[in-house]
Design a protein around this motif. Structure first.
Motif, PDB file in Angstrom:
ATOM      1  N   GLN A 221      49.193  37.300  22.734  1.00 38.52           N
ATOM      2  CA  GLN A 221      48.170  38.142  21.727  1.00 38.52           C
ATOM      3  C   GLN A 221      46.777  37.779  21.642  1.00 38.52           C
ATOM      4  O   GLN A 221      45.865  38.042  20.915  1.00 38.52           O
ATOM      5  CB  GLN A 221      48.722  37.925  20.277  1.00 38.52           C
ATOM      6  CG  GLN A 221      49.646  38.858  19.826  1.00 38.52           C
ATOM      7  CD  GLN A 221      50.040  38.266  18.318  1.00 38.52           C
ATOM      8  OE1 GLN A 221      49.324  38.143  17.468  1.00 38.52           O
ATOM      9  NE2 GLN A 221      51.382  38.179  18.177  1.00 38.52           N
ATOM     10  N   HIS A 222      46.357  36.304  21.951  1.00 39.87           N
ATOM     11  CA  HIS A 222      45.302  35.610  21.953  1.00 39.87           C
ATOM     12  C   HIS A 222      44.602  35.284  23.354  1.00 39.87           C
ATOM     13  O   HIS A 222      43.844  34.373  23.382  1.00 39.87           O
ATOM     14  CB  HIS A 222      45.458  34.312  20.948  1.00 39.87           C
ATOM     15  CG  HIS A 222      46.035  34.504  19.659  1.00 39.87           C
ATOM     16  ND1 HIS A 222      45.348  35.017  18.557  1.00 39.87           N
ATOM     17  CD2 HIS A 222      47.385  34.659  19.349  1.00 39.87           C
ATOM     18  CE1 HIS A 222      46.244  35.092  17.744  1.00 39.87           C
ATOM     19  NE2 HIS A 222      47.255  34.956  18.042  1.00 39.87           N
TER      20      HIS A 222
ATOM     21  N   GLU B 203      54.621  35.836  23.771  1.00 41.34           N
ATOM     22  CA  GLU B 203      54.029  36.914  23.019  1.00 41.34           C
ATOM     23  C   GLU B 203      53.129  36.471  22.237  1.00 41.34           C
ATOM     24  O   GLU B 203      51.791  36.758  22.122  1.00 41.34           O
ATOM     25  CB  GLU B 203      55.144  37.857  22.361  1.00 41.34           C
ATOM     26  CG  GLU B 203      55.936  38.742  23.307  1.00 41.34           C
ATOM     27  CD  GLU B 203      57.073  39.363  22.711  1.00 41.34           C
ATOM     28  OE1 GLU B 203      57.247  39.356  21.475  1.00 41.34           O
ATOM     29  OE2 GLU B 203      57.656  40.069  23.726  1.00 41.34           O
ATOM     30  N   TRP B 204      53.120  35.598  21.525  1.00 39.51           N
ATOM     31  CA  TRP B 204      52.300  34.740  20.583  1.00 39.51           C
ATOM     32  C   TRP B 204      51.089  34.539  21.478  1.00 39.51           C
ATOM     33  O   TRP B 204      49.874  34.825  21.303  1.00 39.51           O
ATOM     34  CB  TRP B 204      52.605  33.662  19.846  1.00 39.51           C
ATOM     35  CG  TRP B 204      51.795  32.928  18.922  1.00 39.51           C
ATOM     36  CD1 TRP B 204      51.012  31.863  19.415  1.00 39.51           C
ATOM     37  CD2 TRP B 204      50.999  33.338  17.886  1.00 39.51           C
ATOM     38  NE1 TRP B 204      49.907  31.532  18.303  1.00 39.51           N
ATOM     39  CE2 TRP B 204      50.049  32.261  17.549  1.00 39.51           C
ATOM     40  CE3 TRP B 204      51.331  34.382  16.857  1.00 39.51           C
ATOM     41  CZ2 TRP B 204      49.293  32.273  16.283  1.00 39.51           C
ATOM     42  CZ3 TRP B 204      50.383  34.458  15.722  1.00 39.51           C
ATOM     43  CH2 TRP B 204      49.802  33.459  15.555  1.00 39.51           C
TER      44      TRP B 204
ATOM     45  N   GLU C 160      44.808  39.539  29.289  1.00 40.07           N
ATOM     46  CA  GLU C 160      45.095  41.034  29.183  1.00 40.07           C
ATOM     47  C   GLU C 160      44.542  42.291  30.107  1.00 40.07           C
ATOM     48  O   GLU C 160      45.157  42.934  30.854  1.00 40.07           O
ATOM     49  CB  GLU C 160      45.115  41.521  27.875  1.00 40.07           C
ATOM     50  CG  GLU C 160      45.678  42.850  27.399  1.00 40.07           C
ATOM     51  CD  GLU C 160      45.179  43.033  25.656  1.00 40.07           C
ATOM     52  OE1 GLU C 160      45.187  42.173  25.018  1.00 40.07           O
ATOM     53  OE2 GLU C 160      45.357  44.313  25.441  1.00 40.07           O
TER      54      GLU C 160
END
Ligand code: NAI
Length: 429
Positions: A30-31, A26-27, A36
């Motif tokens: 996010q980046h 998940e970390w 995505e």
């Protein structure tokens, strides 16, 4: 299916491993704005429906996002590691929990288990392969040629893998198309240069707790990775010495202001040695004999063959773990030569290593994902013959555009007259 068990069957507390792996993923996610975007598209359009993707890559959080993206695109994915020391078991376990993913990657396995895991992936009968170092392509061609007819194509992540594939192609031995993902600008100008530079130096510093400032740092090879390492080490106030075998690269290093010399001379001067050549036997016995007490030796090239550790072991009268991730080889005269991460690629294999920064892998894996999509889109047209293929430029640009948009960076476009001018040959002064 193979008897080799997926990671979940190796672990005592699978639930906590999965939770921790998921947290790491998940970390990373996010980046990873590129992934995505690609993931959204894959979820909606399912371009990989019905395919089975076999992967041998460094199984850690960023790679896991690629693996899940391919699964979200409709594929069944079987994955294992491409280096016995780079796997994060918790991430591997989190992937294995996905209904369309089987992960065989496990950290610290011996040679036999490593290749059994590759075989286990192949037992899923992949229709697409995604490799980092060409292990899957090699095993399929050598031991499972009956699968080749069913394989649409492959994608290769790293320089060494692309070198091996090109050699295979030249021998007429490569029987399905493979994209050289490594060779795209969006991959190697960022991943090899910035990624290897930043993460190798960070891993060595964290593992040794030593400073770069004031050190003589010998960088073997001034290719994409070597340039990144040299630039970042100089940025941390080290004095950089470069060794090369290619005259233009040696000259480039010289003109960049680095000291350039043969390894035989550099061996006497270096405090830290970092190999980035993709070649073998770069630091060997004659060099060990000249090195100072306390030097640090590390490798960022794909395989653990750049530093001749067999010769070093033979020279040594004692060998012990000096720190976690550092083996000291003590020589007869009392000098200690310290090898980080067993000479395996240091930014992934040292205990503290996390691999490349997330943003960099977002780019590399963005290219991987659109290459897999491209292979399928073009499969029926048989656009790609067996052999190594450059990634089409428009795919690489697509990834750059997504990244620039995510960063909020605007840039110019060619005007019509500029485009016409650039395309013409008859405009003189
Ligand atoms: P490259 O081909 O751009 O550079 C390699 C350089 O090493 C060349 O300039 C070559 O002339 C030089 N070289 C070869 N033999 C040498 C020797 N004996 N002494 C001194 N220099 C020598 O390749 P690139 O992209 O820099 O990759 C290098 C290696 O790093 C490959 O094995 C690649 O797979 C690996 N790699 C590792 C990464 C990591 O995360 N650690 C990331 C990307 C690539």
């Amino acid at each position: 299916m193979s008897a080799y068990p997926p990671i979940s069957e190796h672990l005592d507390d699978v639930a906590s491993a999965r939770a921790e792996g998921r947290r790491k993923m998940e970390w990373a996610a996010q980046h990873m704005p590129i992934m995505e975007r690609v993931r959204e598209e894959f979820r909606e359009e399912k371009p990989l429906e019905g395919e089975t993707i076999g992967m041998a890559m460094h199984v850690e959080a960023k790679t896991a996002i690629l693996v899940e993206t391919l699964a979200d695109g409709g594929a069944d994915v079987a994955v294992t590691g491409c280096n016995p020391l780079s796997t994060h078991d918790d991430v591997s376990a989190a992937l294995d929990a996905h209904e369309s993913i089987t992960s065989y990657a496990k950290r610290g396995v011996g040679d036999e288990a490593y290749y059994e895991a590759i075989e286990a992936v192949i037992a899923h009968e992949p229709t697409i392969t995604v490799d980092d170092g060409m292990d899957l392509v090699a095993a399929i061609h050598e031991d499972h040629p009956e699968l080749i007819d069913g394989i649409v194509g492959g994608a290769e992540e790293t320089t060494t893998g692309v070198h091996r594939l090109r050699a295979m192609d030249e021998d007429g031995a490569l029987e399905y198309p493979v994209f050289a993902v490594n060779d795209t600008p969006m991959k190697r100008l960022f991943d090899n240069v910035h990624g290897t530079g930043e993460s190798s130096l960070a891993s060595i510093a964290m593992t040794t707790n030593l400073s770069w400032a004031g050190k003589d740092v010998v960088v073997a090879g001034f290719g994409y990775c070597g340039k990144g390492v040299a630039r970042k080490a100089a940025g941390q106030n080290a004095n950089v010495i470069v060794t090369e075998v290619e005259p233009r690269r040696a000259l480039e290093a010289h003109m960049e202001g680095y000291d350039v010399m043969p390894m035989a001379e550099a061996a006497e001067m270096g405090d830290v040695f970092l190999t980035t050549t993709g070649n073998r036997d770069v630091i060997v016995e004659e060099h060990f004999e000249k090195m100072d007490d306390g030097v640090v030796l590390a490798n960022a090239g794909h395989f653990d063959i750049e530093i001749d550790l067999e010769a070093l072991a033979e020279l040594a009268v004692d060998r012990y773990e000096a720190r976690e991730g550092v083996d000291a080889y003590e020589l007869e005269d009392g000098r200690r030569l310290n090898v980080v991460a067993e000479g395996r690629l240091v930014n992934l294999a040292a205990p503290v290593s996390l691999g490349h920064p997330v943003e960099v892998m977002d780019q590399s894996f963005g290219v991987q994902a659109v290459c897999v999509r491209e292979l399928l889109e073009c499969a029926h047209a048989e656009t790609y013959e067996p052999g190594v293929h450059d990634v089409p430029d428009e795919l690489d640009r697509e990834i750059a555009e997504i990244k620039l948009a995510a960063e909020g960076v605007e840039y110019d476009s060619l005007t019509e007259s500029q485009r016409e001018y650039m395309d013409s040959w008859d405009h003189g002064t």
